[in-house]
Write an enzyme that holds these catalytic residues in place. Structure first.
Site, short mmCIF file in Angstrom:
data_model
loop_
_atom_site.label_atom_id
_atom_site.label_comp_id
_atom_site.label_asym_id
_atom_site.label_seq_id
_atom_site.Cartn_x
_atom_site.Cartn_y
_atom_site.Cartn_z
N HIS A 217 46.29 30.83 38.70
CA HIS A 217 46.26 31.39 37.19
C HIS A 217 47.13 32.71 36.52
O HIS A 217 46.68 33.46 36.18
CB HIS A 217 44.91 31.92 36.82
CG HIS A 217 43.84 31.04 37.35
ND1 HIS A 217 43.21 30.72 39.15
CD2 HIS A 217 43.07 30.36 37.10
CE1 HIS A 217 41.96 29.87 39.13
NE2 HIS A 217 42.11 30.05 37.46
N GLY A 400 41.96 41.05 28.19
CA GLY A 400 41.86 41.57 27.40
C GLY A 400 41.70 40.08 25.85
O GLY A 400 40.48 40.23 25.01
N GLY A 402 40.01 37.41 26.47
CA GLY A 402 38.48 37.05 27.45
C GLY A 402 37.56 37.84 26.48
O GLY A 402 36.65 37.67 26.25
N THR A 442 34.33 35.98 34.38
CA THR A 442 33.40 36.69 35.04
C THR A 442 33.31 37.61 34.03
O THR A 442 31.81 37.78 34.40
CB THR A 442 34.61 37.51 36.41
OG1 THR A 442 35.50 36.69 37.60
CG2 THR A 442 33.62 38.36 36.99
N SER A 443 34.18 37.50 33.55
CA SER A 443 33.72 38.83 32.10
C SER A 443 32.73 38.78 31.28
O SER A 443 31.57 39.49 30.48
CB SER A 443 34.89 39.76 31.72
OG SER A 443 35.69 38.71 30.75
N GLY A 484 26.71 40.08 40.71
CA GLY A 484 28.50 40.23 40.84
C GLY A 484 28.12 40.58 42.17
O GLY A 484 29.47 39.28 42.99
#
Length: 594
Positions: A217, A400, A402, A442-443, A484
């Site tokens: 990634h 940023g 995302g 994730t965010s 999480g």
């Protein structure tokens, strides 16, 4: 560098449309990804894979008979949202259960696990096998923490063949897990990759150096060594993998994978050196594979995967399959078309029932919430580049983007809900769902949960008190901890969220007044300040979660991007409350001082 795009934000949707049209022999588009355009005559277990885009032929190129039944496709290097995964899974389900499989990255785990829970709640037997083949991403005693890279192909192939053979979901799951247990990979890079529309790569490798242990990634390598010769590289790859041999089998499948811009001629040259090293070590090589199986956009790099075969895995690995990117043998079972080639399947039916009528007070509060989301989106839009830079130090550099996408989607959803006359709870719920769906990763998953939890604090017709808001914020903290699996000190957004919640509650409790708008403005401002200080302090911490975990020491000196973006959001909300709160009268100021 990616040169062909219109709007970088539309890159994945534009690419997906072209892929479905060009590959209609194998796939058709659905909301969130692609599924097979054919089906076996008899129902089977459905294998659903997925992850971020930018890795073709993983994941969409591995959909077809004998392989996956569908793939959920997230934004570039970002996991698909739970909503996308659910859409693909429902389109694939044949009544015999759904097996999820994907690389072990935090965002994928959060979103696929949430989808698994939802499917089980609907009565569908859903299970998961996570791919953990990357030997450099965690020690051998913590294999469950390792990332998935090109070993995805092995696990998907074995699981797909087991499903094609008509085995039940327990057996498909067991065999896929066995394939993962018998697979090891190692990757290297000579230069980084660049996201569509970006001017700089996510990481760079110094001239004359090679990065070892990179992710797919855009994460930097875990170590850097002088650039080796081809034979030195072959010796490094083989020796590291053989030191991790999972059992005593001497029959292995070598898979030499190009990550983007290493040419096939170079790969074949390198394989010509790898092959004799494995044979000299006493291994029998079975059907070697050389090519691109799991890429990372334009990264100049490669990986070597070894699958140690046993009597169960070998026939499944060798079984026929057919997909846009990986085909072998002739299928022995009939597959029939599921519809017109290239046509998108009907969209999921969405419950469009109107929400309960909201009071004027709740509608007004909804408008205020919508204005706050608009402010948040503007702040994160301006900060996207800096948040991406922070993320690229030890992560993949997409935080940023995302946050930018998620906040804009939330602002649009909140505005639409407000225009429809919804109350505050519905406005926040719509915004949270949109953030999770479009932000991805994730965010996106975590912010969807935070906003969705806060929405419950706005139920009813009256404006929530500062005390009830403090309770809602505390509930959001608990939700992030549980969802999480994180704690304070692990260098995540929780390191800023907990100080925010603590200071908010302390300020409210010390005010002695649960009705004045000044209390809420003061509590939010103080809490935002605490979150900002705490976010900056994460620079002293070692990353212990997410993609940055594998580069923990490298993260020291740089604050956590998730904590920084949370502090930015907190400050934007504080500014919103301050700008909406009238200046106190002299009497109110005197009362506040006392």
């Amino acid at each position: 560098m990616t040169r062909l795009f219109n709007d970088p934000n539309d890159f994945v949707s534009d690419m997906s449309r072209g892929f479905a049209l060009a590959s209609s022999r194998w796939v058709r588009a659905v909301n969130g990804g692609v599924v097979r355009s054919t089906a076996a005559v008899e129902p089977t277990v459905s294998l659903v894979v997925g992850g971020g885009s930018g890795h073709f032929p993983a994941f969409s190129g591995l959909v077809g008979p004998g392989l996956a039944h569908g793939t959920a496709m997230g934004n570039v290097f970002a996991s698909p949202s739970t909503k996308q995964i659910m859409s693909v899974a429902r389109a694939c389900d044949q009544g015999r259960g759904v097996l999820f499989s994907y690389g072990n990255y935090a965002g994928d785990v959060l979103n696929f696990d949430q989808a698994q829970e939802q499917l089980r709640a609907e009565g569908i037997d859903a299970r998961t096998v996570v791919v953990t083949d990357d030997i450099f991403s965690a020690p051998s005693g913590e294999i469950e923490k390792r990332r998935g890279i090109a070993g995805d192909l092995v696990v998907f192939k074995v699981a797909g063949a087991a499903a094609e053979a008509g085995l039940d979901i327990a057996e498909v799951e067991r065999l896929a897990s066995s394939a993962n247990d018998h697979t090891r990979s190692i990757g290297v890079a000579f230069s980084g990759c660049t996201l569509p529309g970006a001017d700089e790569p996510l990481f760079t490798v110094p001239d004359g150096q090679m990065a070892i242990g990179l992710g797919i990634h855009g994460e930097p390598g875990i170590d850097e060594v002088p650039l080796p010769s081809a034979i030195q590289l072959a010796e490094l790859l083989v020796s590291r993998l053989l030191a991790e041999a999972p059992d005593q089998s001497k029959r292995v499948v070598p898979i030499l994978n190009g990550l983007g811009t290493v040419k096939y001629e170079e790969l074949y040259l390198l394989y010509g050196l790898i092959d004799p090293l494995l044979r000299t070590a006493g291994y029998e090589l079975v059907d070697p594979e050389v090519g691109e199986f799991c890429t990372s956009f334009d990264m100049a790099g490669l990986s070597l995967t070894l699958l140690w075969l046993d009597d169960e895995l070998e026939p499944l690995w060798n079984a026929p399959c057919s997909s846009a990117a990986f085909t072998r043998g002739e299928l022995g079972t009939a597959h029939v078309p599921t519809g017109l080639a290239g046509q998108e399947l009907p969209q999921e039916q969405v419950n469009t029932a109107a929400p309960a009528a909201a009071s004027a007070a709740s509608q007004q509060l909804g408008r205020e919430a919508s204005a706050a989301f608009t402010r948040i989106a503007a702040v994160l839009d301006d900060a996207a580049g800096e948040l991406g830079r922070l993320d690229s130090v030890a992560g993949d550099g997409d935080h940023g983007i995302g946050m930018q996408r998620g906040s804009k989607a939330a602002a649009r959803a909140a505005a639409d809900a407000t225009a429809a006359g919804h109350g505050a709870e519905a406005v926040l719920a719509s915004a949270g769902e949109a953030w999770a769906d479009v932000g991805g990763g994730t965010s996106g998953a975590i912010w969807g949960r935070i906003i969705g939890t806060l929405a419950a604090g706005f139920a009813g017709d009256s404006r929530p008190t500062p005390t009830s808001m403090a309770a809602a914020i505390d509930a959001a903290v608990d939700k992030v901890r549980m969802f999480g699996g994180v704690e304070v000190g692990e260098k995540t957004l929780l390191d800023a969220l907990v100080p925010f919640a603590t200071e908010f509650s302390r300020t409210v409790s010390s005010s002695g007044d649960d009705s004045s708008p000044l209390v809420l403005a003061r509590a939010t401002t103080c809490a935002a300040h605490a979150a900002t200080q705490a976010a900056q302090s994460t620079a002293d911490l070692v990353a212990m979660r997410g993609r940055a975990r594998s580069h923990g020491d490298r993260s020291v000196g740089t604050p956590d991007p998730g904590a920084i973006s949370l502090a930015m959001i907190a400050s934007a909300i504080a500014e919103q409350f301050t700008s909406d709160t009238p200046l106190p009268t002299p009497t109110e100021r005197k009362a506040a001082r006392s």
